[in-house]
Design an enzyme around this catalytic site. Sequence first.
Site, PDB file in Angstrom:
ATOM      1  N   ARG A   1     -11.834  -2.162   8.587  1.00 24.06           N
ATOM      2  CA  ARG A   1     -10.775  -1.379   7.965  1.00 24.06           C
ATOM      3  C   ARG A   1     -10.393  -2.064   6.657  1.00 24.06           C
ATOM      4  NH1 ARG A   1      -5.431  -3.298   8.362  1.00 24.06           N
ATOM      5  NH2 ARG A   1      -4.657  -1.161   8.236  1.00 24.06           N
TER       6      ARG A   1
ATOM      7  N   TYR B   1       7.474  -4.100   1.338  1.00 29.21           N
ATOM      8  CA  TYR B   1       6.686  -4.928   2.251  1.00 29.21           C
ATOM      9  C   TYR B   1       5.458  -5.509   1.547  1.00 29.21           C
ATOM     10  CZ  TYR B   1       3.233  -5.968   5.853  1.00 29.21           C
ATOM     11  OH  TYR B   1       2.251  -6.564   6.604  1.00 29.21           O
ATOM     12  N   LYS B   2       4.824  -4.722   0.699  1.00 27.15           N
ATOM     13  CA  LYS B   2       3.633  -5.183   0.003  1.00 27.15           C
ATOM     14  C   LYS B   2       3.967  -6.018  -1.236  1.00 27.15           C
ATOM     15  CE  LYS B   2       0.405  -1.803   1.820  1.00 27.15           C
ATOM     16  NZ  LYS B   2      -0.523  -2.802   2.370  1.00 27.15           N
TER      17      LYS B   2
ATOM     18  N   ASN C   1      -7.128  -3.222   4.040  1.00 29.29           N
ATOM     19  CA  ASN C   1      -5.713  -3.430   3.794  1.00 29.29           C
ATOM     20  C   ASN C   1      -5.583  -3.793   2.318  1.00 29.29           C
ATOM     21  OD1 ASN C   1      -2.987  -3.522   4.400  1.00 29.29           O
ATOM     22  ND2 ASN C   1      -3.047  -5.632   5.130  1.00 29.29           N
TER      23      ASN C   1
END
Length: 347
Positions: free
Chosen positions: A223, A316-317, A225
Site C-alpha cells: 500500500r 496529522y500529516k 502512505n
Amino acid sequence: MGLDFNDETFRNDFTFKNSPRAIRRFPFPFDRDDYMYSVNMEPHVPGRPGSVFEHMFDVDEHYVAEMRDRAQVLADDPLRCQSLPHMTLAGWDLLELIMESKARDYPQWFELHKNGNHWHWINRPLQIEQKFTFLDETTLPCGPMEYITRQAQGDFTLQDQRDDNLWIEAGMVTTQADWSLDFDIGMSFHEWHAPVPKAHQMGVFDRALKFLLKLQHGAPVRRFNWTMTVDPLLDTSPENYHIWGPTKTTLTRENIGHRQHLRVELQTLHRLPRSNAIAFPIRCYLIKFEELVTVPKWARRLHRVVRDIDPELATYKGFIRNRELMVEYLSQFDDGAPTSAGWWPDA
C-alpha cells in the site's frame, strides 16, 4: 539495469536530487483528485519494468547515500534499531528474504551462495563480503535483522502474531515520518496506529488487522502512505523534531518549489516462514515540488488533493501550517483539465 549511485546528502547541505528517470518512476500515491485515509491494499506482485514495483525490494540511484545516512543515524542513536529476544528467528527470516530477493533481482550488485547453512553474501555497492552460518548469530557482526537492514533502503518492523493481534517487537527505523520505534516497541496494532485521525471511526484498522492476521507466506501485499517534508531529510523522527520541526516556518513563495517535498512510503507486508511473524518494510521516496510539477498530471492532481483535503488529515500529516502556500504554488500548474485515473505519468 544500468544505474549510477548518487553521491548526495540528506542533511546539512542537502544535495539530494532525483534524476529525470527517478522522477518518472516516482511512486506518486494519488490515483484520483481527492484523498481519504484507507487500507488500499493490493498484492505485491511484479509491476511494469523500470517501476518501483518491478522487484520485491526496489534498489535505486539513492541506495548508497541512504545507507550512509542510516549508518550516521545509528551512530548517533543506536535505539533506532531494536529487537526483543524472541524476535531473533524473525530477523533470520527477514535476512533470508532480502538476500534472496536482491541476489535474484540485482545479480550485478548482489550475490548469495549457499552450501547448506554456510552462506556467502556479496554486496558490491557497499563493498561488503560476508561468510556466515545461517541461524548462528555468532557468525555475523551483529544480529541478523540489523545486519541486513543496514544494507536495505527503507525502514523495517517485525510484528509478532499472538492473541489475535500483531505486536511491533523489532525494527530498524531511521527514515520515519514522525513516529518513534523506541516509543512504539511492544505495542499492539491498534495502539501504534492510535494517532491516525478519522480512520478509527471508519473501522479502517479493524479491517486491516483482520486482513493481516490471515496474510499467507508467499503472498505479500503493499500500500501507499504519504506526507510532506521540508528539505530532503530522511530522518524526521520525534527524537530529532528540534532539527526538522522549525523548518516549517521557513518556507516562502520563493523557496517552496525547491524545499517542499512530497514524501511517499511504499509499504509492503510479508508473512515470514519460520517465525510466522510479519515483516513490514516501509520504503521512503522523496520528490521536491519543482521536480514533481515536471509531470503535468501529477501537478494538477496534487494541487486538488492539498486544496481539498480534510483539515484534520492535513494537520496529522504535518502540513496544515503551509497548506495555503502549497496550494498557491501548485495552482500555477493546474489548468483545470480532467486528470485520467491512475498515477503513471503516461496514463
